[in-house]
Design an enzyme around this catalytic site. Structure first.
Site, PDB file in Angstrom:
ATOM      1  N   HIS A   1       1.786   4.309  -3.111  1.00 34.24           N
ATOM      2  CA  HIS A   1       1.793   5.776  -2.987  1.00 34.24           C
ATOM      3  C   HIS A   1       3.110   6.338  -3.520  1.00 34.24           C
ATOM      4  O   HIS A   1       3.146   7.292  -4.272  1.00 34.24           O
ATOM      5  CB  HIS A   1       1.688   6.208  -1.511  1.00 34.24           C
ATOM      6  CG  HIS A   1       0.344   5.980  -0.886  1.00 34.24           C
ATOM      7  ND1 HIS A   1      -0.836   6.227  -1.528  1.00 34.24           N
ATOM      8  CD2 HIS A   1      -0.002   5.544   0.360  1.00 34.24           C
ATOM      9  CE1 HIS A   1      -1.856   5.955  -0.712  1.00 34.24           C
ATOM     10  NE2 HIS A   1      -1.373   5.528   0.439  1.00 34.24           N
TER      11      HIS A   1
ATOM     12  N   HIS B   1       0.849  -1.200   0.000  1.00 38.20           N
ATOM     13  CA  HIS B   1       0.000   0.000   0.000  1.00 38.20           C
ATOM     14  C   HIS B   1       0.893   1.261   0.000  1.00 38.20           C
ATOM     15  O   HIS B   1       0.724   2.155  -0.836  1.00 38.20           O
ATOM     16  CB  HIS B   1      -0.897  -0.055   1.250  1.00 38.20           C
ATOM     17  CG  HIS B   1      -1.677   1.192   1.548  1.00 38.20           C
ATOM     18  ND1 HIS B   1      -3.051   1.175   1.680  1.00 38.20           N
ATOM     19  CD2 HIS B   1      -1.296   2.473   1.778  1.00 38.20           C
ATOM     20  CE1 HIS B   1      -3.464   2.407   1.945  1.00 38.20           C
ATOM     21  NE2 HIS B   1      -2.421   3.211   2.027  1.00 38.20           N
ATOM     22  N   GLU B   2       1.860   1.297   0.901  1.00 44.81           N
ATOM     23  CA  GLU B   2       2.738   2.474   0.999  1.00 44.81           C
ATOM     24  C   GLU B   2       3.595   2.642  -0.260  1.00 44.81           C
ATOM     25  O   GLU B   2       3.802   3.754  -0.739  1.00 44.81           O
ATOM     26  CB  GLU B   2       3.639   2.376   2.235  1.00 44.81           C
ATOM     27  CG  GLU B   2       2.900   2.446   3.571  1.00 44.81           C
ATOM     28  CD  GLU B   2       2.048   3.708   3.734  1.00 44.81           C
ATOM     29  OE1 GLU B   2       2.472   4.776   3.268  1.00 44.81           O
ATOM     30  OE2 GLU B   2       0.955   3.610   4.312  1.00 44.81           O
TER      31      GLU B   2
HETATM   32 ZN   LIG Z   1      -2.353   5.176   2.238  1.00 43.57          ZN
END
Ligand SMILES: [Zn+2]
Length: 233
Positions: free
Chosen positions: A64, A60-61
């Site tokens: 980004h 998830h990170e």
């Molecule tokens: Zn996030």
């Protein structure tokens, strides 16, 4: 595009955060009793937690980071030592305050739309993992019997549920959660994503997830107002 780059410190922050979130998660599920009464089983659960929760958190990170770099920003993962310690302390009491760190984005030319897209790819990565883990649970089921978990643990189905919860939590439209930036960019995209996530949650977890999520949303909005007031964005 600057290219994807990690220095030694960022890699250390990532490794510590992933281990901490997996450990916190394992403590929430096994309890301190589980850790003390069957340390070997706890270790097994810790590994399962790394594979399902740790991967969901870090992918998830990294989503980004990747998309922020694509838009010409520099982006790096920074661990929050206080959040990490708070997470481990609350996990002993059965609550996972999952805030070990986040990707920080540095740029002076990111638009609201780009910021919305940088934000939504995190929860969408968790949604992809939900699909991946459901597929794995069909073709390669793995079941563990652990004394501190009452019923047999279907590892991949568990991973799917956890990633769905990670996506739902992060899509709450309260600053600084991802959902607030998606909501600011495009309300229809936010509503569409939430409907898909809640629909999946009702089927995979329980229809009551909709009520729980609504309650969490109210709490997060109040907390966000108190902590960040009117000066967000
Ligand atoms: Zn996030």
């Amino acid at each position: 595009m600057e290219g994807l780059y990690f220095d030694k410190q960022e890699i250390e922050h990532i490794i510590i955060s992933v281990i901490a979130i997996s450990l916190g998660f394992a403590i929430v599920f096994a309890g301190i009793n589980g850790l003390l009464s069957s340390p070997k089983e706890f270790l097994v659960f810790m590994v399962l937690s790394l594979v399902t929760v740790g991967s969901g958190f870090i992918l998830h990170e990294m989503a980004h980071k990747l998309v922020a770099i694509y838009y010409g920003a520099s982006a790096r993962f920074i661990m929050w030592t206080k959040g990490l310690l708070l997470m481990l302390i609350t996990s002993v009491f059965g609550v996972l305050f999952a805030a070990p760190g986040a990707v920080y984005i540095y740029s002076n030319k990111i638009t609201k739309a780009e910021n919305g897209i940088i934000s939504i790819v995190g929860p969408l990565t968790n949604l992809l993992l939900v699909g991946f883990f459901i597929a794995l649970s069909k073709v390669f089921p793995v079941v563990f019997h652990l004394s501190f978990i009452g019923e047999p643990l279907n590892v991949w189905a568990f991973g799917a549920k956890i990633n769905l919860i990670l996506a739902l939590f992060n899509m709450i439209p309260a600053f600084p959660l991802d959902g607030s930036k998606v909501f600011a960019w495009n309300k229809m995209v936010w509503i569409g994503t939430i409907l898909i996530l809640l629909g999946l949650g009702a089927v995979l977890i329980s229809p009551f997830i909709i009520v729980s999520w609504g309650m969490l949303l109210v709490i997060a909005l109040i907390f966000s107002k108190l902590a960040f007031g009117g000066n967000q964005r």
